[in-house]
Write an enzyme that holds these catalytic residues in place. Structure first.
Site, mmCIF file in Angstrom:
data_model
loop_
_atom_site.group_PDB
_atom_site.id
_atom_site.type_symbol
_atom_site.label_atom_id
_atom_site.label_comp_id
_atom_site.label_asym_id
_atom_site.label_seq_id
_atom_site.Cartn_x
_atom_site.Cartn_y
_atom_site.Cartn_z
ATOM 1 N N GLU A 1 0.803 -1.228 0.000
ATOM 2 C CA GLU A 1 0.000 0.000 0.000
ATOM 3 C C GLU A 1 0.837 1.279 0.000
ATOM 4 O O GLU A 1 0.798 2.059 0.961
ATOM 5 C CB GLU A 1 -0.992 -0.008 1.173
ATOM 6 C CG GLU A 1 -1.925 -1.220 1.130
ATOM 7 C CD GLU A 1 -3.136 -1.097 2.051
ATOM 8 O OE1 GLU A 1 -3.171 -0.169 2.881
ATOM 9 O OE2 GLU A 1 -4.050 -1.931 1.925
ATOM 10 N N GLU B 1 -5.173 -8.661 0.252
ATOM 11 C CA GLU B 1 -5.874 -8.358 1.507
ATOM 12 C C GLU B 1 -7.349 -8.131 1.220
ATOM 13 O O GLU B 1 -7.700 -7.452 0.256
ATOM 14 C CB GLU B 1 -5.360 -7.072 2.173
ATOM 15 C CG GLU B 1 -4.093 -7.214 2.947
ATOM 16 C CD GLU B 1 -3.706 -5.945 3.704
ATOM 17 O OE1 GLU B 1 -4.612 -5.193 4.146
ATOM 18 O OE2 GLU B 1 -2.503 -5.704 3.828
HETATM 19 C C1 NOJ Z 1 -4.331 -2.317 5.132
HETATM 20 C C2 NOJ Z 1 -2.993 -2.697 5.682
HETATM 21 O O1 NOJ Z 1 -2.149 -3.249 4.740
HETATM 22 C C3 NOJ Z 1 -3.083 -3.501 6.943
HETATM 23 O O2 NOJ Z 1 -1.865 -3.339 7.608
HETATM 24 C C4 NOJ Z 1 -4.267 -3.062 7.767
HETATM 25 O O3 NOJ Z 1 -4.276 -3.644 9.031
HETATM 26 C C5 NOJ Z 1 -5.524 -3.406 7.016
HETATM 27 N N1 NOJ Z 1 -5.492 -2.805 5.696
HETATM 28 C C6 NOJ Z 1 -6.803 -3.007 7.713
HETATM 29 O O4 NOJ Z 1 -6.886 -1.633 7.846
#
Ligand code: NOJ
Length: 446
Positions: free
Chosen positions: A158, A359
């Site tokens: 991200e 994710e």
């Molecule tokens: C994005 C991130 O990559 C992760 O670290 C985070 O915990 C989750 N989404 C949920 O917000």
């Protein structure tokens, strides 16, 4: 009568994801990262939480791998802590990878999931070009030890959050609030990806995990569609432009001209960023709805935390709106069509490039019985299945998250795990969703 089950393609990877700072603890055995510093800055992290202990995975890792094996996971996405590697602690990952492989679980390694060594931030952090070269050196170090056994490599997790939340709105570490630095950071992250991809061994399957925004206009008006175009440039095309096409989009450069002249992009950089890629990682949670805000005072309900500073440089004429649908504990709307739309978009824009959902998941209360999470996952996997049926080359799915953990500025107040963690005893207990997911991973059918 039994309803028709949705069968996923042969070989589809069923995994779960975590990240080093969010689960490891073991802070005494590594140097400080920007998140250690941020956690110690009053008012930045809910409840003054830290990653010192997290969920003690640095001690309990064998047990955690056994848990993954019991759940029938085919793959595990974890990140390597750069400060731990600097402190000589790469052996931890060496042993973890062996343990995963011995249980038939494929390791999927993320090189950078937000825990920049503090010393590199002290030298300027991601807005500085040197940080990208330092990242390439670190990548070589990790590849030297793990390159023979890890097949899937994700360079960055991200980069939008790293640059725009870390250096723009300041809700993430290092908490800086300069729109120009946010854009510089984005470029140097792109560069870091390119340098690292080039440094990885030929056998490595290389990708990057973006959090692309499924951004929709509030109405069909020309002004709202223009707001959508702007946010699409800042959220998505700032990365996919150079990564997949070898150039920054012209409209992005024009929209941000009052913020920076982009002179930090040197001749040859875009070609360097544009390395062959083996898969694109898509992290998806919720869509975004935008409109034009003619008074220039758009509300900041963009789902990325309250702040006085916008994470959207040059876009103060854009307003964010709460998308329709039920909300998770993060306040994020549940809307699986956003996942479908993104997968179909990448299938169209990067024909033949394998996609991996690196994710997806939801935060709900701490209860062990979590039918809302199951409903969320079921809806998103149905959308993913539809994208596959419509031609998107999706090869796997990593659920966020294997277990409850440190949710950044929210501390330990949000529960994303399919496995519950008792933060007092560190006891792990699979939730209903974990049993549900285990059945899915074993059968390959929803
Ligand atoms: C994005 C991130 O990559 C992760 O670290 C985070 O915990 C989750 N989404 C949920 O917000």
């Amino acid at each position: 009568m039994e309803t028709q089950r949705l069968r996923f393609p042969e070989g589809f990877l069923w995994g779960a994801a975590t990240a080093a700072f969010q689960i490891e603890g073991g802070a005494a055995l590594r140097g400080p990262s920007i998140w250690d510093t941020f956690c110690r800055t009053p008012g930045k992290v809910h409840g003054g939480a830290t990653g010192d202990m997290a969920v003690d995975h640095h001690r309990l890792w064998r047990q955690d791998v056994q848990l993954m094996a019991r759940l029938g996971l085919g793959a595990y996405r974890f990140s390597v802590s750069w400060p731990r590697v600097l402190a000589g602690g790469i052996g931890f990952y060496d042993a973890l990878v062996d343990e995963l492989l011995s249980h038939g679980i494929r390791p999927s390694l993320t090189l950078y999931h937000w825990d920049l060594p503090q010393e590199l931030e002290d030298a300027g952090g991601w807005p500085e070009r040197e940080t990208a070269y330092a990242f390439a050196g670190y990548t070589e170090q990790v590849a030297k030890v793990l390159g023979d056994r890890v097949e899937m490599w994700t360079t960055l997790n991200e980069p939008w959050c790293i640059s725009f939340l870390g250096y723009g709105s300041g809700v993430h570490a290092p908490g800086r609030t300069s729109p120009a630095d946010a854009l510089r950071a984005a470029h140097h992250l792109n560069l870091a990806h390119g340098l690292a991809a080039a440094a990885l061994p030929a056998a490595a399957r290389v990708g990057i995990s973006l959090n692309p925004s499924a951004v929709r206009p509030l109405t069909g008006s020309a002004a709202d569609r223009d707001a959508q175009r702007r946010i699409d440039a800042l959220a998505n095309r700032i990365f996919t432009g150079p990564l997949l096409g070898g150039a920054y989009p012209q409209d992005l450069l024009a929209d941000t001209a009052s913020v920076t002249d982009w002179s930090f992009v040197r001749p040859g950089d875009e070609a360097l960023i544009h390395q062959p890629m083996d898969f694109l990682g898509v992290n998806y949670y919720t869509p975004a709805v935008v409109s034009a805000a003619p008074d220039g005072a758009g509300p900041r309900a963009d789902g990325h935390g309250a702040t006085d500073h916008s994470p959207w440089p040059g876009a103060d004429t854009v307003a964010f709106h709460q998308p329709p649908g039920d909300r998770t504990d993060m306040g994020w709307s549940v809307d699986p069509t956003g996942l479908y739309d993104l997968l179909m978009r990448f299938a169209r824009e990067a024909p033949g490039l394998p996609l991996m959902v690196t994710e997806n998941g939801a935060a709900y209360g701490p209860d062990l019985h979590d039918p809302q999470r199951i409903a969320y996952l079921e809806a998103h996997l149905t959308a993913l299945h539809r994208a596959v049926a419509d031609g998107a080359p999706v090869q796997g799915y990593f659920l966020w998250s294997l277990m409850d953990n440190f949710e950044w500025s929210y501390g330990y107040s949000k529960h994303f795990g399919i496995v519950h963690v008792d933060y007092e005893t560190q006891e792990r207990t699979p939730r209903s969703s974990a049993h549900w997911y285990a059945r899915l991973a074993r059968s390959g059918a929803l």
